[in-house]
Design a protein around this motif. Structure first.
Motif, PDB file in Angstrom:
ATOM      1  N   LEU A 136     -18.184  16.292 -31.218  1.00 20.24           N
ATOM      2  CA  LEU A 136     -18.713  16.788 -32.487  1.00 20.24           C
ATOM      3  C   LEU A 136     -17.657  17.567 -33.276  1.00 20.24           C
ATOM      4  N   GLY A 137     -16.471  17.696 -32.707  1.00 21.31           N
ATOM      5  CA  GLY A 137     -15.404  18.420 -33.396  1.00 21.31           C
ATOM      6  C   GLY A 137     -15.578  19.930 -33.332  1.00 21.31           C
ATOM      7  N   LEU A 138     -16.481  20.406 -32.476  1.00 24.18           N
ATOM      8  CA  LEU A 138     -16.683  21.847 -32.353  1.00 24.18           C
ATOM      9  C   LEU A 138     -15.620  22.464 -31.449  1.00 24.18           C
ATOM     10  N   VAL A 139     -15.233  21.708 -30.424  1.00 18.63           N
ATOM     11  CA  VAL A 139     -14.149  22.155 -29.553  1.00 18.63           C
ATOM     12  C   VAL A 139     -12.938  21.310 -29.896  1.00 18.63           C
ATOM     13  N   ARG A 140     -11.849  21.965 -30.284  1.00 20.11           N
ATOM     14  CA  ARG A 140     -10.723  21.197 -30.809  1.00 20.11           C
ATOM     15  C   ARG A 140      -9.555  21.014 -29.857  1.00 20.11           C
ATOM     16  N   ASN A 141      -9.406  21.928 -28.900  1.00 20.44           N
ATOM     17  CA  ASN A 141      -8.191  21.845 -28.095  1.00 20.44           C
ATOM     18  C   ASN A 141      -8.361  21.169 -26.733  1.00 20.44           C
ATOM     19  N   VAL A 142      -9.352  20.289 -26.621  1.00 24.02           N
ATOM     20  CA  VAL A 142      -9.519  19.504 -25.399  1.00 24.02           C
ATOM     21  C   VAL A 142      -9.631  18.048 -25.843  1.00 24.02           C
ATOM     22  N   ASP A 143      -8.974  17.119 -25.133  1.00 19.67           N
ATOM     23  CA  ASP A 143      -9.146  15.728 -25.561  1.00 19.67           C
ATOM     24  C   ASP A 143      -9.986  14.915 -24.572  1.00 19.67           C
ATOM     25  N   THR A 144     -10.505  13.793 -25.073  1.00 21.86           N
ATOM     26  CA  THR A 144     -11.415  12.956 -24.295  1.00 21.86           C
ATOM     27  C   THR A 144     -10.754  12.440 -23.029  1.00 21.86           C
ATOM     28  N   LYS A 145      -9.476  12.133 -23.126  1.00 25.25           N
ATOM     29  CA  LYS A 145      -8.755  11.590 -21.977  1.00 25.25           C
ATOM     30  C   LYS A 145      -8.768  12.597 -20.817  1.00 25.25           C
ATOM     31  N   THR A 146      -8.528  13.871 -21.149  1.00 27.79           N
ATOM     32  CA  THR A 146      -8.566  14.917 -20.116  1.00 27.79           C
ATOM     33  C   THR A 146      -9.945  14.953 -19.452  1.00 27.79           C
ATOM     34  N   LEU A 147     -10.991  14.849 -20.260  1.00 26.66           N
ATOM     35  CA  LEU A 147     -12.354  14.899 -19.718  1.00 26.66           C
ATOM     36  C   LEU A 147     -12.642  13.682 -18.846  1.00 26.66           C
ATOM     37  N   ASN A 148     -12.163  12.502 -19.290  1.00 27.94           N
ATOM     38  CA  ASN A 148     -12.372  11.299 -18.483  1.00 27.94           C
ATOM     39  C   ASN A 148     -11.670  11.420 -17.134  1.00 27.94           C
ATOM     40  N   GLU A 149     -10.462  11.958 -17.170  1.00 28.30           N
ATOM     41  CA  GLU A 149      -9.724  12.128 -15.919  1.00 28.30           C
ATOM     42  C   GLU A 149     -10.442  13.102 -14.999  1.00 28.30           C
ATOM     43  N   LEU A 150     -10.983  14.173 -15.586  1.00 29.82           N
ATOM     44  CA  LEU A 150     -11.695  15.160 -14.764  1.00 29.82           C
ATOM     45  C   LEU A 150     -12.905  14.552 -14.062  1.00 29.82           C
TER      46      LEU A 150
END
Lengths: 166, 355
Positions: free
Chosen positions: B304-318
């Motif tokens: 939603l663009g509310l959190v800006r300093n984390v990317d989707t790739k990092t979340l997928n890896e997690l």
């Protein structure tokens, strides 16, 4: 009906016990039933699609039909075993159990004719057959529309393909 | 090519986090079930036959010509791997839980270097060709899977029947042998209590909804896998087309729900997202379940663009790095639940601080 123990929740577990010809009935909710020592709560933990399929085979005409249960000549799996494990043993099972598969596939798949990909080697002839099938349909609608020139053209193409099949 | 590289890194093709609808769709998968005409199906064949099937598969694909077309491939037998290593492949979605459990001989894996193509050998069927792409890309995945399929078929004789199509071990796969699935993140539909209604509608259209790791697993972290049920009758393109169309509908519903939440419950939504972000960035102990839930909230915040300093790739890896087998692999030892929860929290803290 409410649970006979807590009188609050709906009764979903119904227990009938016959002891010395005397029948007692008990209607409980799940929570009280769990507390009730008498009731063994055995859930089948490992649901599998194969066991589920077995259920589909039962009670259908498939199971009662064969007197001597047919057997696949290649892998020796019997139709009864297939009914128990829900898995074929080899490619020839499809031929060996053919008579009973139509209803099964219609039930599981809603269909009993493949309409997808045709492999180049194993399905060489099927490619032509599918094309002939398609052309025949076209031919019929051409005849209905009295487009005889087009129909003659289609007829020739069908003949050419039929030659290839021989 | 060494298998170790695949076991030591979580990152794999489907985690890219880019592509059509990547704000909702995590990955798209195509799986083709194929059998050889001259062998019994895996559950009935002898260990020798199983090994022969694997070596035939290897012979068919281990050629410079083939690898030029589809990329470098690794050939691995399951008995080379420890059970922990096999579990890692499950956590990366490269093999099924069943394939990891089965310790029978001849079970193998043929995998492309970027892990987008993986072929399970001697699972329920002789070959299960799988292509896994990020975001909503079923057509592209089908094209690649079809290519691999053609290459195998050019060397080996498939079990095929004019009426029933590709013959499979289980009657639920016969015909096309195709299972197409799409992994979606649907937090807003769950929060607004609409998910079950959407899933009921999907079931009526012949699609199945499952949890993160396929058959028999529950949906954690608001991640759902939608796949086709019917394999006999329709053409592959129809199956993929229908699933894509249905996925777009679900995406639209999820987008609408996200919009509604932002309009009507923005403060609560922000609270939930940033509270989760706070816990993930600071906690020292996190269970798998708690982490999945919090990561889902954070992912929504990112989308939603509310959190800006984390990317989707990092979340997928997690998603993969915080799974039990992977945690233990990274630690280099077996760990009990408490130590895993501690290690998990550490990995998440570090990943979020670094991004």
């Amino acid at each position: 009906m409410y649970c006979e123990e807590c009188l609050k929740r709906p009764a979903t577990v119904h227990l009938t016990k016959i002891q010395n010809n005397k029948k007692t009935e008990l209607h409980l909710c799940e929570e009280c039933a769990r507390r009730h020592h008498e009731i063994p709560f055995n859930f089948e933990p490992n649901f599998s699609i194969h066991k589920f399929l077995t259920g589909l085979l039962e009670g259908s005409p498939l199971e009662v039909a064969p007197v001597a249960t047919p057997q696949c000549p290649k892998c020796k799996l019997t139709y009864r075993q297939f009914g128990q494990v829900g898995r074929f043993g080899c490619n020839q099972c499809y031929e060996a159990f053919e008579k009973w598969l139509g209803p099964l596939f219609r039930r599981v798949q809603g269909n009993s004719q493949h309409g997808g990909k045709v492999p180049r080697r194993a399905g060489g002839k099927l490619r032509f057959k599918q094309e002939i099938e398609r052309l025949r349909e076209e031919l019929q609608s051409a005849v209905r529309a009295e487009a005889y020139e087009r129909a003659a053209e289609l007829r020739d193409r069908i003949r050419a393909l039929e030659q290839k099949l021989k | 090519m060494s298998i170790q590289k695949h076991l030591n890194t979580a990152y794999t093709k489907w985690m890219e986090g880019t592509g059509p609808y990547s704000h909702i769709v995590i990955s798209s998968r195509i799986r083709l079930a194929r059998n050889l005409a001259d062998f019994l199906f895996p559950h009935l064949q002898s260990p020798e036959q199983a090994r022969e099937v694997f070596s035939l598969g290897r012979k068919a694909l281990d050629t410079p010509g083939v690898q030029q077309k589809i990329g470098p491939l690794a050939f691995i037998t399951m008995d080379e791997l420890s059970s922990l290593d096999r579990q890692i492949l499950v956590e990366k979605h490269l093999i099924s839980p069943q394939h990891a459990q089965n310790e029978g001989e001849g079970r193998g894996l043929i995998m492309r270097d970027d892990e987008a193509v993986s072929i399970m050998v001697n699972e329920e069927d002789h070959f299960r060709i799988q292509v896994l792409f990020p975001a909503l890309q079923l057509e592209a995945a089908w094209e690649l899977a079809g290519q691999v399929d053609d290459l195998v078929e050019s060397k080996l004789h498939y079990a095929y029947d004019e009426q029933y199509g590709y013959l499979t071990c289980c009657p639920t796969n016969v015909g096309t042998g195709l299972r197409a699935s799409v992994m979606m993140h649907l937090p807003a539909l769950v929060m607004t209590n609409q998910a079950s209604r959407v899933f009921t509608a999907l079931a009526k259209l012949g699609f199945v909804v499952r949890g993160l790791y396929g058959e028999g697993t529950e949906a954690k972290g608001n991640l759902f896998q939608i796949s086709n049920q019917i394999t006999l009758g329709p053409r592959e393109e129809e199956i993929n087309g229908n699933l894509t169309a249905v996925s777009r509908q679900v995406i639209e519903q999820e987008e609408q729900a996200r919009e509604d939440l932002q309009k009507e419950k923005l403060t609560q939504l922000e609270d939930r997202i940033f509270r989760s972000y706070g816990i993930l960035s600071n906690a020292y102990i996190l269970s798998s379940e708690e982490a999945m839930g919090l990561l889902s909230n954070l992912r929504l915040g990112v989308d939603l663009g509310l959190v800006r300093n984390v990317d989707t790739k990092t979340l997928n890896e997690l998603l993969v790095r915080t799974r039990p087998a992977f945690l233990q692999k990274m630690a280099g030892k077996e760990m009990d639940a408490f130590n895993r929860d501690f290690k998990r929290a550490g990995i998440i803290r570090e990943a979020l601080a670094g991004s």
